[in-house]
Design an enzyme around this catalytic site. Structure first.
Site, PDB file in Angstrom:
ATOM      1  CG  HIS A  58      -8.928  10.465   9.160  1.00 23.99           C
ATOM      2  ND1 HIS A  58     -10.037  10.030   8.482  1.00 23.99           N
ATOM      3  CD2 HIS A  58      -9.239  11.689   9.651  1.00 23.99           C
ATOM      4  CE1 HIS A  58     -10.989  10.955   8.547  1.00 23.99           C
ATOM      5  NE2 HIS A  58     -10.534  11.963   9.264  1.00 23.99           N
TER       6      HIS A  58
ATOM      7  CD  GLU B 241      -0.082 -10.127  18.408  1.00 27.96           C
ATOM      8  OE1 GLU B 241      -0.169 -10.905  17.456  1.00 27.96           O
ATOM      9  OE2 GLU B 241       0.984  -9.922  19.025  1.00 27.96           O
TER      10      GLU B 241
END
Ligand code: ARG
Length: 474
Positions: A157, A291
């Site tokens: 998480h 990216e």
């Protein structure tokens, strides 16, 4: 406007705009080597089966080899009027050698010809991608070795969960690439089926020898149904699917790279040579490569969706829709190859900031499971131990300290099972070393994973060398 090779039944020349719309030469010229290799094998077979004379065969092969030389020397004008790579080469051949050139297309259609070229092309590119995957795996192993004992928090998480070895984390990506490699092996196998001889769709009236052509072009097998041979694009969809999954892996690694080199994490420093700056903000050092890889994943997935959609409603056999297989797969090939290549470089240039990853483990609660496990080993049921450890975390948070800072007395207040050795038991090294179950993060297990990984790379390299040796066709 030049005469079309199929112009006989037409009384008008093709509308110029239509001509341009339906031509594929701008992109399928990439397959010139495969087209020429396929034609040489075809002509050799035609002669062997006494369908053309040996003089014609010799003239055809010499002419095709000259065309190969011309294309590679940049001395070939590709013409949109001639639609595609197949007709561009055939027309040039006939212009050069006359009538013999006109015999080359005997017992062949562009439908099985384009299928042949694409199979050969994909097969070769898959072999190249395999080599790049192997190199990326090597880069992962080098980096894992270099920072083998560095401890960092493992996450669930995106919250610190349990201490792990940095090398263990990287080896998870190695494991993904092992599956990627295997998937591409599968793509290779499905591209390694020889379609020529299917003709337009139904086979041919000439006594051809398909096995001979398959052997000449190093194919592992042949298509047994001519309709399937010309309309199968499974290997394209499989390639795009393997490529998409590989890109998804690189994209996940990119996301982690981006997070890790952010000021907030500061786990790694990328090489200056692999980053770019900002035109306005002087302080910036941006992880553009990661990216872009993350971004380019979208376009490869897009090509997969496009291809599935193109094929889904097509009746058998060939339909021009199938020409749409090429631009997507060519772009996917370029994108995947470039992405793996740059990522191996990023990994090799990256520095891990050991003190920071260590602090992230020490100044947090990722050793709370170990606190609970400690009690379980002293006889407490895990559920109760979980609750006691939870209370310890609560107390530490209230006090503004960590589990390592609670005193033995404080621990004893929570359970009499706590003893002198508790602080050692929750130190990061002990937490890591203790996870010695098969595949776990312990030093011993990671050593084992590294060993297995090196063996896998060896096996993959052997497979790749064999595949690569089959791609030289002329
Ligand atoms: N350029 C075409 C393609 O890529 C070659 C096959 C054309 N066949 C035909 N019947 N028009 O699919």
């Amino acid at each position: 406007m030049s005469e079309k090779l199929w112009g006989g039944r037409f009384s008008k020349t093709t509308d110029e705009m239509i001509n341009e719309f339906q031509a594929s030469i701008d992109f399928d010229k990439r397959m010139y080597y495969e087209d020429i290799a396929g034609s040489i094998a075809h002509a050799t077979m035609l002669e062997k089966c006494k369908i053309i004379s040996s003089e014609d065969k010799d003239a055809i092969i010499a002419g095709l080899k000259q065309i190969l030389t011309d294309i590679e020397a940049g001395k070939f004008d590709f013409s949109v009027d001639l639609e595609d790579i197949h007709m561009n080469i055939e027309k040039r051949l006939t212009d050069a050698i006359g009538e013999a050139g006109g015999r080359l297309h005997t017992a062949r259609s562009r439908n099985d010809q384009v299928a042949l070229d694409t199979h050969l092309y994909i097969r070769r590119e898959v072999a190249e991608i395999e080599a790049l995957i192997i190199d990326m795996q090597a880069a992962i192993l080098e980096t894992a070795e270099k920072y083998k004992e560095v401890i960092m928090p493992g996450y669930t998480h995106l919250q610190r969960a349990q201490p792990i070895l940095f090398s263990h984390h990287l080896l998870a990506y190695f494991a993904m690439l092992v599956r990627d490699f295997a998937r591409f092996q599968g793509v290779y196998e499905r591209a390694d089926i020889m379609p020529l001889g299917a003709g337009a769709l139904a086979g041919t009236t000439f006594p051809i020898d398909r096995e001979f052509v398959a052997k000449a072009l190093n194919f592992g097998s042949i298509y047994h149904n001519s309709l399937d041979a010309v309309s199968d694009r499974d290997y394209i969809m499989e390639f795009l699917s393997a490529a998409s999954i590989l890109m998804v892996h690189l994209s996940r690694l990119s996301e982690e790279t981006i997070l890790w080199c952010s000021r907030e994490f500061s786990f790694i420093e990328l090489d200056d040579a692999h980053c770019t700056g900002s035109s306005m903000m002087p302080q910036k050092k941006n992880p553009d490569v990661s990216e872009l890889v993350r971004g380019k994943t979208g376009r490869v997935i897009g090509h997969l969706m496009a291809m599935l959609t193109v094929v889904k409603g097509l009746p058998l056999a060939y339909n021009k829709d199938l020409q749409e297989d090429k631009e997507g797969i060519f772009d996917a090939i370029d994108t995947v190859k470039f992405s793996i290549l740059v990522y191996a470089r990023i990994l090799r240039g990256m520095k891990v900031k050991e003190e920071v990853t260590r602090r992230a483990v020490e100044e947090d609660f990722s050793n709370a499971t170990d606190l609970a496990d400690y009690l379980v080993k002293k006889g407490m049921p895990f559920r109760n131990a979980h609750s006691v450890a939870g209370k310890a975390v609560h107390i530490a948070i209230e006090k503004g300290v960590y589990l390592k800072d609670l005193t033995l007395e404080e621990y004893k207040n929570l359970s009499p099972l706590f003893e002198e050795d508790i602080h050692k038991a929750i130190s990061p090294e002990v937490c890591v070393a203790g996870r010695n179950s098969l595949g776990g993060t312990s030093y011993e297990q990671v050593e084992l994973q590294l060993k297995t990984a090196r063996e896998l790379v060896e096996a993959e390299t052997k497979y790749y060398n064999e595949a690569a040796s089959l791609q030289h066709l002329i």
